[in-house]
Design a protein around this motif. Structure first.
Motif, PDB file in Angstrom:
ATOM      1  N   LYS A 197       0.808  -1.216   0.000  1.00 11.53           N
ATOM      2  CA  LYS A 197       0.000   0.000   0.000  1.00 11.53           C
ATOM      3  C   LYS A 197       0.839   1.264   0.000  1.00 11.53           C
ATOM      4  CE  LYS A 197      -3.298  -2.736   2.597  1.00 11.53           C
ATOM      5  NZ  LYS A 197      -2.337  -3.844   2.751  1.00 11.53           N
ATOM      6  N   GLY A 198       2.161   1.135   0.006  1.00 12.31           N
ATOM      7  CA  GLY A 198       3.026   2.295  -0.083  1.00 12.31           C
ATOM      8  C   GLY A 198       3.437   2.902   1.240  1.00 12.31           C
ATOM      9  N   LEU A 199       3.172   2.223   2.365  1.00 12.98           N
ATOM     10  CA  LEU A 199       3.576   2.735   3.670  1.00 12.98           C
ATOM     11  C   LEU A 199       5.078   2.568   3.863  1.00 12.98           C
ATOM     12  CD1 LEU A 199       0.642   1.183   5.726  1.00 12.98           C
ATOM     13  CD2 LEU A 199       0.898   3.595   5.113  1.00 12.98           C
ATOM     14  N   ARG A 200       5.651   3.290   4.834  1.00 11.56           N
ATOM     15  CA  ARG A 200       7.092   3.230   5.081  1.00 11.56           C
ATOM     16  C   ARG A 200       7.462   1.906   5.739  1.00 11.56           C
ATOM     17  NH1 ARG A 200      10.651   7.243   5.142  1.00 11.56           N
ATOM     18  NH2 ARG A 200       9.030   8.850   5.427  1.00 11.56           N
ATOM     19  N   ALA A 201       8.205   1.083   5.032  1.00 14.02           N
ATOM     20  CA  ALA A 201       8.584  -0.227   5.549  1.00 14.02           C
ATOM     21  C   ALA A 201       9.765  -0.118   6.509  1.00 14.02           C
ATOM     22  CB  ALA A 201       8.941  -1.157   4.400  1.00 14.02           C
ATOM     23  N   ASP A 202       9.848  -1.068   7.446  1.00 15.72           N
ATOM     24  CA  ASP A 202      10.989  -1.207   8.376  1.00 15.72           C
ATOM     25  C   ASP A 202      11.218   0.034   9.233  1.00 15.72           C
ATOM     26  OD1 ASP A 202      11.459  -3.738   7.289  1.00 15.72           O
ATOM     27  OD2 ASP A 202      12.772  -2.924   5.741  1.00 15.72           O
ATOM     28  N   ALA A 203      10.157   0.763   9.575  1.00 16.75           N
ATOM     29  CA  ALA A 203      10.302   1.979  10.379  1.00 16.75           C
ATOM     30  C   ALA A 203      10.297   1.693  11.873  1.00 16.75           C
ATOM     31  CB  ALA A 203       9.183   2.965  10.042  1.00 16.75           C
ATOM     32  N   LEU A 204       9.720   0.575  12.289  1.00 20.62           N
ATOM     33  CA  LEU A 204       9.562   0.267  13.708  1.00 20.62           C
ATOM     34  C   LEU A 204      10.232  -1.050  14.058  1.00 20.62           C
ATOM     35  CD1 LEU A 204       5.742   1.055  14.031  1.00 20.62           C
ATOM     36  CD2 LEU A 204       7.630   2.590  14.601  1.00 20.62           C
ATOM     37  N   GLY A 205      10.812  -1.102  15.261  1.00 19.72           N
ATOM     38  CA  GLY A 205      11.382  -2.329  15.780  1.00 19.72           C
ATOM     39  C   GLY A 205      10.464  -2.939  16.826  1.00 19.72           C
ATOM     40  N   LEU A 206      10.946  -3.994  17.501  1.00 18.34           N
ATOM     41  CA  LEU A 206      10.128  -4.688  18.496  1.00 18.34           C
ATOM     42  C   LEU A 206       9.757  -3.764  19.659  1.00 18.34           C
ATOM     43  CD1 LEU A 206       8.815  -7.269  19.553  1.00 18.34           C
ATOM     44  CD2 LEU A 206      11.020  -7.877  20.602  1.00 18.34           C
ATOM     45  N   LEU A 207      10.721  -2.992  20.175  1.00 19.64           N
ATOM     46  CA  LEU A 207      10.443  -2.107  21.315  1.00 19.64           C
ATOM     47  C   LEU A 207       9.380  -1.079  20.958  1.00 19.64           C
ATOM     48  CD1 LEU A 207      10.992  -1.108  24.160  1.00 19.64           C
ATOM     49  CD2 LEU A 207      12.882   0.277  23.255  1.00 19.64           C
ATOM     50  N   SER A 208       9.528  -0.438  19.800  1.00 20.28           N
ATOM     51  CA  SER A 208       8.535   0.555  19.387  1.00 20.28           C
ATOM     52  C   SER A 208       7.164  -0.080  19.217  1.00 20.28           C
ATOM     53  CB  SER A 208       8.960   1.209  18.074  1.00 20.28           C
ATOM     54  OG  SER A 208      10.147   1.943  18.224  1.00 20.28           O
ATOM     55  N   SER A 209       7.142  -1.298  18.711  1.00 24.10           N
ATOM     56  CA  SER A 209       5.883  -2.002  18.504  1.00 24.10           C
ATOM     57  C   SER A 209       5.204  -2.308  19.836  1.00 24.10           C
ATOM     58  CB  SER A 209       6.152  -3.298  17.732  1.00 24.10           C
ATOM     59  OG  SER A 209       4.960  -3.904  17.312  1.00 24.10           O
ATOM     60  N   ILE A 210       5.986  -2.728  20.835  1.00 22.62           N
ATOM     61  CA  ILE A 210       5.433  -3.000  22.167  1.00 22.62           C
ATOM     62  C   ILE A 210       4.922  -1.711  22.804  1.00 22.62           C
ATOM     63  CG2 ILE A 210       6.004  -3.730  24.519  1.00 22.62           C
ATOM     64  CD1 ILE A 210       7.976  -5.732  23.267  1.00 22.62           C
ATOM     65  N   VAL A 211       5.675  -0.625  22.648  1.00 25.04           N
ATOM     66  CA  VAL A 211       5.263   0.669  23.200  1.00 25.04           C
ATOM     67  C   VAL A 211       3.921   1.093  22.610  1.00 25.04           C
ATOM     68  CG1 VAL A 211       5.797   3.144  23.203  1.00 25.04           C
ATOM     69  CG2 VAL A 211       7.571   1.487  23.788  1.00 25.04           C
ATOM     70  N   ILE A 212       3.756   0.929  21.311  1.00 27.31           N
ATOM     71  CA  ILE A 212       2.493   1.287  20.664  1.00 27.31           C
ATOM     72  C   ILE A 212       1.354   0.422  21.205  1.00 27.31           C
ATOM     73  CG2 ILE A 212       1.243   1.168  18.467  1.00 27.31           C
ATOM     74  CD1 ILE A 212       3.814   2.142  17.104  1.00 27.31           C
ATOM     75  N   ALA A 213       1.615  -0.867  21.381  1.00 27.76           N
ATOM     76  CA  ALA A 213       0.573  -1.774  21.875  1.00 27.76           C
ATOM     77  C   ALA A 213       0.128  -1.392  23.277  1.00 27.76           C
ATOM     78  CB  ALA A 213       1.098  -3.212  21.858  1.00 27.76           C
ATOM     79  N   VAL A 214       1.078  -1.181  24.183  1.00 21.48           N
ATOM     80  CA  VAL A 214       0.738  -0.861  25.569  1.00 21.48           C
ATOM     81  C   VAL A 214       0.128   0.538  25.666  1.00 21.48           C
ATOM     82  CG1 VAL A 214       1.630  -0.587  27.912  1.00 21.48           C
ATOM     83  CG2 VAL A 214       2.517  -2.408  26.449  1.00 21.48           C
ATOM     84  N   SER A 215       0.680   1.491  24.913  1.00 24.58           N
ATOM     85  CA  SER A 215       0.153   2.857  24.944  1.00 24.58           C
ATOM     86  C   SER A 215      -1.284   2.907  24.452  1.00 24.58           C
ATOM     87  CB  SER A 215       1.018   3.775  24.080  1.00 24.58           C
ATOM     88  OG  SER A 215       2.326   3.873  24.583  1.00 24.58           O
ATOM     89  N   SER A 216      -1.580   2.145  23.433  1.00 31.61           N
ATOM     90  CA  SER A 216      -2.931   2.145  22.887  1.00 31.61           C
ATOM     91  C   SER A 216      -3.935   1.623  23.901  1.00 31.61           C
ATOM     92  CB  SER A 216      -2.980   1.301  21.610  1.00 31.61           C
ATOM     93  OG  SER A 216      -4.242   1.377  21.011  1.00 31.61           O
TER      94      SER A 216
END
Length: 490
Positions: free
Chosen positions: A22-41
């Motif tokens: 879909k044209g989104l920015r690939a490989d922008a987030l790592g595991l830590l950032s992904s966990i932060v997004i999950a918990v923050s949400s």
């Protein structure tokens, strides 16, 4: 701006071949950032402030056990998300996977479940943000008035929509800062509460911890199911990490891992906070102050000066959740548009920021408008809307669990691991959540079940079930306007 292929030319992805680009920015987030997004949400502080007292009012000192029980199907559904993401890392998540399993119409309703839940909860989040922002700066009088709260809430929605519009990396960095503030605040609350309990300075009416607190099955079957659905609402949001899968490194593995890890972290947070607050204040105080448990505890635990810490904690939590509510909804809309289920312009990705620009702005505008509408209608309607969100959560999470079983039905005999992770756990999680959905639909039908009612029907039922009915009507409209999507089959 770049535009996704025309809906009539986008073919569904074959099993095990990956998601439509879909044209989104690939490989922008790592595991830590992904966990932060999950918990923050998930917004632990906001969820506790808004929901803990309601659960205590039903379950009393058995609330810690209810958090553990609600965690189990959440973990099972997180496993389902992990397995489905491995073969199809599509930012549409439930939409894409349910479509693969049960066809275009079911997929459309799964996507609508995500969109409707996020738009409805944004009204509650914006109200809390507006109120707590004014309280933080000492404007207590304005915090009690509708217009100032609505104005600040709309400004927050606009600001965080802009952050999401500008780029996934900026969003992730802001999430990290907000989450640190939130976790430190909750940790301080628990430590001070336990110390005061241990030194004999707990509040009058405090409870004494016991093993019985781990038993959630207290009261009638209906009350247990209502408390369960409230606890499900507390956990909701970890799937935001999976919705940014197309922007995550190792897209097939990292989002799923972060989903499972985040649910494990969340059950620890909710369990400890529930025990600490019950031991310090007791169930009667928490139930009496169910509208804002943390705000009610702040001065008693920290004193009037440090009590501002809880305001900052809840404010940062709510702001973080507002941002991470915009992100998955915009990506669900992007995926639906890219697959031809919504107008093609909603699939446009910003050429510089590589974010779903049109979908993000649309989500922000619709959320702000819905918030203003509810806030100016009645504060009770706003309260019922937050409770109604739990119905939509149970609907699309449960649907995802069943979709996982069907997608992997041919793999279940390959190994015990496949049987468990792709079959048994998703099935149990899906059935538990859909069962809670059905039971709660029935219990929320009477007028007495909600703060508002119309023609003898409870407001929570009207908002939750009404949102699904609207989804069906919109799907029928979409079927007429975008027949290509519905003709493609599985």
């Amino acid at each position: 701006m770049t535009t996704a292929p025309h809906p009539e030319t986008v073919e569904p992805t074959a099993p095990h071949t990956g998601a439509l680009d879909k044209g989104l920015r690939a490989d922008a987030l790592g595991l830590l950032s992904s966990i932060v997004i999950a918990v923050s949400s998930t917004a632990p502080a906001y969820s506790i402030a808004a929901t803990l007292g309601l659960i205590v009012a039903i379950s009393g000192t058995h609330t810690p056990g209810m958090f553990v029980v609600a965690f189990v199907p959440m973990l099972f559904i997180a496993v389902a998300f992990r397995e489905l993401n491995k073969i199809d890392p599509d930012c549409g998540t439930t939409f894409a996977w349910v479509r693969r399993a049960f066809g275009p119409s079911a997929g459309w309703m799964g996507g609508w479940g995500i969109i409707a839940a996020d738009i409805i909860v944004m009204a509650s989040l914006a109200q809390v943000v507006g109120r707590y922002a004014l309280l933080l700066f000492g404007a207590d009088g304005l915090a009690a008035q509708t217009l100032p709260v609505v104005s600040v809430g709309v400004v927050f929605i606009a600001a965080l929509t802009y952050v999401c519009y500008r780029g996934i990396e900026i969003s992730a960095r802001l999430q990290f800062v907000l989450l640190v503030i939130e976790v430190l605040g909750l940790a301080a609350l628990c430590v001070v509460a336990f110390v005061k309990v241990g030194t004999g300075h707990a509040m009058t009416g405090h409870a004494h911890p016991s093993a019985a607190w781990l038993n959630p099955f207290h009261g009638s079957f209906t009350s247990v199911s209502n408390a369960f659905l409230l606890a499900v609402f507390v956990y909701w949001g970890w799937d935001a990490a999976v919705s940014v899968n197309e922007e995550t490194k190792d897209a097939e593995r990292t989002p799923g891992r972060s989903a499972v890890i985040s649910t494990l972290m969340l059950v620890a947070v909710f369990f400890v906070v529930a025990v600490a607050t019950l031991a310090y204040a007791g169930p009667d105080f928490l139930a009496k102050n169910s509208g804002d448990v943390l705000g009610a505890l702040a001065d008693s635990v920290f004193g009037s000066t440090l009590g501002k810490l809880m305001i900052l904690c809840v404010l940062s939590s709510t702001a973080a959740s507002t941002q991470t509510t915009i992100m998955p909804t915009a990506r669900a809309v992007l995926s639906m548009a890219a697959h031809g289920a919504l107008p093609a312009r909603l699939a446009r990705v910003h050429p510089r920021y590589l974010t779903p620009g049109v979908a993000t702005v649309t989500m922000g505008v619709v959320s702000a408008a819905f918030f203003v509408l509810l806030a100016l209608s009645s504060s009770n309607v706003l309260a019922d809307s937050a409770s109604a969100t739990g119905l939509l959560i149970a609907f699309y999470y449960g649907l995802t669990g069943l979709a996982c079983v069907w997608v992997f039905r041919k793999d279940l005999r390959r190994s015990r691991r496949d049987l468990l992770a792709k079959g048994v756990l998703p099935l149990l999680g899906g059935l538990a959540l859909l069962g809670a959905f059905v039971l709660s639909i029935r219990s929320y039908l009477p007028a007495s079940s909600s703060a508002t009612h119309f023609a003898g029907i409870g407001g929570i039922f009207l908002i939750g079930a009404g949102a699904l009915v609207i989804g069906v009507l919109l799907m029928l409209v979409a079927r007429g306007r975008y027949p290509g999507y519905f003709r493609r089959g599985l």
